[in-house]
Enzyme design. Structure first.
Site, PDB file in Angstrom:
ATOM      1  N   GLY A  61       0.803  -1.225   0.000  1.00  0.00           N
ATOM      2  CA  GLY A  61       0.000   0.000   0.000  1.00  0.00           C
ATOM      3  C   GLY A  61       0.832   1.268   0.000  1.00  0.00           C
ATOM      4  O   GLY A  61       1.828   1.398  -0.728  1.00  0.00           O
ATOM      5  N   ILE A  62       0.425   2.205   0.822  1.00  0.00           N
ATOM      6  CA  ILE A  62       1.083   3.517   0.874  1.00  0.00           C
ATOM      7  C   ILE A  62       2.530   3.374   1.338  1.00  0.00           C
ATOM      8  O   ILE A  62       3.437   4.013   0.784  1.00  0.00           O
ATOM      9  CB  ILE A  62       0.275   4.458   1.798  1.00  0.00           C
ATOM     10  CG1 ILE A  62      -1.079   4.801   1.141  1.00  0.00           C
ATOM     11  CG2 ILE A  62       1.069   5.728   2.118  1.00  0.00           C
ATOM     12  CD1 ILE A  62      -2.071   5.495   2.059  1.00  0.00           C
ATOM     13  N   ASP A 116       6.795  -6.679  13.578  1.00  0.00           N
ATOM     14  CA  ASP A 116       5.446  -6.282  13.971  1.00  0.00           C
ATOM     15  C   ASP A 116       5.580  -5.077  14.913  1.00  0.00           C
ATOM     16  O   ASP A 116       6.196  -5.193  15.980  1.00  0.00           O
ATOM     17  CB  ASP A 116       4.759  -7.461  14.689  1.00  0.00           C
ATOM     18  CG  ASP A 116       3.286  -7.188  14.962  1.00  0.00           C
ATOM     19  OD1 ASP A 116       2.933  -6.034  15.268  1.00  0.00           O
ATOM     20  OD2 ASP A 116       2.489  -8.149  14.869  1.00  0.00           O
ATOM     21  N   VAL A 117       5.036  -3.950  14.510  1.00  0.00           N
ATOM     22  CA  VAL A 117       5.246  -2.728  15.311  1.00  0.00           C
ATOM     23  C   VAL A 117       4.569  -2.803  16.685  1.00  0.00           C
ATOM     24  O   VAL A 117       4.823  -1.962  17.543  1.00  0.00           O
ATOM     25  CB  VAL A 117       4.794  -1.443  14.571  1.00  0.00           C
ATOM     26  CG1 VAL A 117       5.550  -1.263  13.265  1.00  0.00           C
ATOM     27  CG2 VAL A 117       3.282  -1.415  14.356  1.00  0.00           C
ATOM     28  N   GLY A 132      -0.467   0.726   9.597  1.00  0.00           N
ATOM     29  CA  GLY A 132      -1.776   1.085  10.139  1.00  0.00           C
ATOM     30  C   GLY A 132      -2.784   0.000   9.831  1.00  0.00           C
ATOM     31  O   GLY A 132      -2.639  -0.737   8.857  1.00  0.00           O
ATOM     32  N   TYR A 172     -10.949   3.863  14.874  1.00  0.00           N
ATOM     33  CA  TYR A 172      -9.913   4.262  13.909  1.00  0.00           C
ATOM     34  C   TYR A 172      -9.752   5.791  13.934  1.00  0.00           C
ATOM     35  O   TYR A 172      -8.635   6.313  13.947  1.00  0.00           O
ATOM     36  CB  TYR A 172     -10.307   3.781  12.511  1.00  0.00           C
ATOM     37  CG  TYR A 172      -9.330   4.155  11.419  1.00  0.00           C
ATOM     38  CD1 TYR A 172      -8.108   3.504  11.305  1.00  0.00           C
ATOM     39  CD2 TYR A 172      -9.644   5.153  10.486  1.00  0.00           C
ATOM     40  CE1 TYR A 172      -7.213   3.835  10.286  1.00  0.00           C
ATOM     41  CE2 TYR A 172      -8.762   5.490   9.466  1.00  0.00           C
ATOM     42  CZ  TYR A 172      -7.549   4.827   9.370  1.00  0.00           C
ATOM     43  OH  TYR A 172      -6.663   5.155   8.370  1.00  0.00           O
ATOM     44  N   LYS A 175      -6.281   8.051  14.722  1.00  0.00           N
ATOM     45  CA  LYS A 175      -5.694   9.024  13.800  1.00  0.00           C
ATOM     46  C   LYS A 175      -5.694  10.426  14.409  1.00  0.00           C
ATOM     47  O   LYS A 175      -4.802  11.235  14.142  1.00  0.00           O
ATOM     48  CB  LYS A 175      -6.408   8.967  12.447  1.00  0.00           C
ATOM     49  CG  LYS A 175      -6.143   7.661  11.703  1.00  0.00           C
ATOM     50  CD  LYS A 175      -4.636   7.467  11.419  1.00  0.00           C
ATOM     51  CE  LYS A 175      -4.322   6.226  10.630  1.00  0.00           C
ATOM     52  NZ  LYS A 175      -2.891   6.098  10.296  1.00  0.00           N
TER      53      LYS A 175
HETATM   54  N1  LIG Z   1      -5.892   3.668   2.054  1.00  0.00           N
HETATM   55  C1  LIG Z   1      -6.488   4.773   2.477  1.00  0.00           C
HETATM   56  O1  LIG Z   1      -7.486   5.256   1.879  1.00  0.00           O
HETATM   57  C2  LIG Z   1      -5.958   5.499   3.679  1.00  0.00           C
HETATM   58  C3  LIG Z   1      -6.547   6.737   3.994  1.00  0.00           C
HETATM   59  C4  LIG Z   1      -6.077   7.432   5.109  1.00  0.00           C
HETATM   60  C5  LIG Z   1      -5.039   6.910   5.856  1.00  0.00           C
HETATM   61  N2  LIG Z   1      -4.495   5.706   5.532  1.00  0.00           N
HETATM   62  C6  LIG Z   1      -3.381   5.234   6.366  1.00  0.00           C
HETATM   63  O2  LIG Z   1      -2.270   4.956   5.539  1.00  0.00           O
HETATM   64  C7  LIG Z   1      -1.451   3.963   6.170  1.00  0.00           C
HETATM   65  C8  LIG Z   1      -1.186   2.838   5.183  1.00  0.00           C
HETATM   66  O3  LIG Z   1      -2.444   2.252   4.860  1.00  0.00           O
HETATM   67  P1  LIG Z   1      -2.688   1.462   3.493  1.00  0.00           P
HETATM   68  O4  LIG Z   1      -3.949   1.944   2.925  1.00  0.00           O
HETATM   69  O5  LIG Z   1      -1.467   1.465   2.681  1.00  0.00           O
HETATM   70  O6  LIG Z   1      -2.989   0.019   4.100  1.00  0.00           O
HETATM   71  P2  LIG Z   1      -2.445  -1.418   3.656  1.00  0.00           P
HETATM   72  O7  LIG Z   1      -3.271  -2.364   4.432  1.00  0.00           O
HETATM   73  O8  LIG Z   1      -2.399  -1.515   2.176  1.00  0.00           O
HETATM   74  O9  LIG Z   1      -0.933  -1.421   4.186  1.00  0.00           O
HETATM   75  C9  LIG Z   1      -0.657  -1.388   5.544  1.00  0.00           C
HETATM   76  C10 LIG Z   1       0.683  -2.067   5.757  1.00  0.00           C
HETATM   77  O10 LIG Z   1       0.940  -2.040   7.171  1.00  0.00           O
HETATM   78  C11 LIG Z   1       1.356  -3.337   7.554  1.00  0.00           C
HETATM   79  N3  LIG Z   1       1.027  -3.577   8.954  1.00  0.00           N
HETATM   80  C12 LIG Z   1      -0.195  -3.747   9.509  1.00  0.00           C
HETATM   81  N4  LIG Z   1      -0.076  -4.018  10.811  1.00  0.00           N
HETATM   82  C13 LIG Z   1       1.243  -4.017  11.084  1.00  0.00           C
HETATM   83  C14 LIG Z   1       2.000  -4.253  12.262  1.00  0.00           C
HETATM   84  N5  LIG Z   1       1.405  -4.594  13.411  1.00  0.00           N
HETATM   85  N6  LIG Z   1       3.349  -4.152  12.197  1.00  0.00           N
HETATM   86  C15 LIG Z   1       3.963  -3.861  11.014  1.00  0.00           C
HETATM   87  N7  LIG Z   1       3.299  -3.670   9.877  1.00  0.00           N
HETATM   88  C16 LIG Z   1       1.955  -3.733   9.910  1.00  0.00           C
HETATM   89  C17 LIG Z   1       0.600  -4.290   6.635  1.00  0.00           C
HETATM   90  O11 LIG Z   1       1.215  -5.582   6.586  1.00  0.00           O
HETATM   91  C18 LIG Z   1       0.670  -3.534   5.319  1.00  0.00           C
HETATM   92  O12 LIG Z   1       1.845  -3.856   4.608  1.00  0.00           O
HETATM   93  C19 LIG Z   1      -2.206   3.515   7.412  1.00  0.00           C
HETATM   94  O13 LIG Z   1      -1.682   4.195   8.536  1.00  0.00           O
HETATM   95  C20 LIG Z   1      -3.629   3.958   7.133  1.00  0.00           C
HETATM   96  O14 LIG Z   1      -4.328   4.176   8.318  1.00  0.00           O
HETATM   97  C21 LIG Z   1      -4.924   4.984   4.460  1.00  0.00           C
END
Ligand SMILES: NC(=O)c1ccc[n+]([C@@H]2O[C@H](COP(=O)([O-])OP(=O)(O)OC[C@H]3O[C@@H](n4cnc5c(N)ncnc54)[C@H](O)[C@@H]3O)[C@@H](O)[C@H]2O)c1
Length: 268
Positions: free
Chosen positions: A21-22, A66-67, A95, A156, A160
């Site tokens: 993801g991000i 794992d964070v 996240g 959630y 945030k």
């Molecule tokens: N996707 C959206 O629309 C969106 C919008 C606002 C904020 N966010 C935030 O962006 C961040 C990334 O989200 P995303 O959409 O890429 O999600 P995602 O699920 O695609 O990626 C999240 C990554 O975090 C890792 N992760 C989860 N729990 C973990 C842990 N305990 N220890 C280590 N790694 C862990 C997962 O394995 C994954 O690789 C998050 O903080 C999320 O809250 C996302």
């Protein structure tokens, strides 16, 4: 290679949640910009696929961390930063957003979401701090528009909100040390976190984005890369919206179904 003069020496970055993801987009963008990147992620499967996506010649390693395990997290951040020539960025992307109902959620589930989204970000930053002070580095946290209120997922939203408050507090606390602290707030972004939502809902989210489409992870990564760059040397305490609905209030409409209804609008 970027024109950023600071990257004449290879700067180092640690990205939590960097295997998908991000976070993966951030890791890939920084590696393409010439950073030495280490991505920490709980998912070994995601890390395997992510590793294969790094072009030859770029430095981006993936470690399974794992964070929620604060001891391992702190030890890992410190160990990788100790080995980097100029460690200068910690980006906390890890996240989770489990679909919890605030009427029934228990303390254990509450703690678990806070342990990833808030505690993990805090202790990753704490472990990075000595290295960031030495190199006038920066912290970038990932917020969410949910910090302003999320009727679908108050837990959630609470995490945030805490991330933004934490970042603003750290920005003030660390300014005398020359460490910048900023937040990137992604609007709806196409990732695993959102891929279960209907196309109709994704289209609606795109209409609320000033670009007329939802974010791709690379849009968010670009904001992180800029905040980390020398061009942003005087930017701290910023909360940078990327494709959220803010600023276009006339077009604002809730992203999801009304409270107490299903996605199709039926009473649940
Ligand atoms: N996707 C959206 O629309 C969106 C919008 C606002 C904020 N966010 C935030 O962006 C961040 C990334 O989200 P995303 O959409 O890429 O999600 P995602 O699920 O695609 O990626 C999240 C990554 O975090 C890792 N992760 C989860 N729990 C973990 C842990 N305990 N220890 C280590 N790694 C862990 C997962 O394995 C994954 O690789 C998050 O903080 C999320 O809250 C996302």
């Amino acid at each position: 290679m970027t024109a950023d003069p600071d990257l004449a020496v290879q700067r180092g970055a640690v990205v939590t949640g960097g295997a998908d993801g991000i976070g993966l987009a951030v890791a890939r963008r920084l590696a393409a910009d010439g950073y030495d990147v280490v991505a920490l992620d709980a998912s070994e499967t995601a890390a395997g696929a992510a590793r294969a996506s790094i072009p030859p010649g770029q430095r981006c390693r993936f470690l399974t961390v794992d964070v929620r395990d604060t001891t391992v997290l702190a030890r890992s951040v410190a160990a990788v930063m100790r080995d980097m020539p100029v460690p200068s960025l910690l980006c906390a992307c890890a996240g989770v957003k489990p679909p919890v109902d605030f009427r029934t959620v228990g303390a254990a589930a509450w703690d678990d979401v806070f342990a990833v989204n808030v505690r993990g970000a805090f202790f990753a930053a704490q472990a990075a701090l000595p290295y960031l002070i030495k190199n006038h580095g920066s912290l970038v946290f990932i917020g969410s528009a949910s910090a302003n209120g999320d009727y679908e997922n108050p837990l959630y939203g609470a995490t945030k909100g805490a991330v933004v408050a934490m970042a603003r507090s750290l920005a003030a606390a660390l300014s005398p040390d020359g460490v910048r602290v900023n937040v990137v707030v992604p609007g709806f972004t196409r990732t695993r976190m959102t891929d279960h939502l209907s196309e109709e809902r994704i289209r609606a989210a795109g209409q609320r984005n000033v670009a007329g489409r939802v974010n791709e992870p690379a849009d968010v990564a670009a904001a992180v890369a800029w905040l980390a760059s020398a061009e942003a040397a005087t930017i701290s305490n910023a909360v940078l919206d990327v494709g959220t609905a803010h600023g276009v209030p006339a077009r604002y409409a809730p992203i999801g179904p009304a409270p107490g209804t299903t996605e199709r609008g039926e009473r649940s």
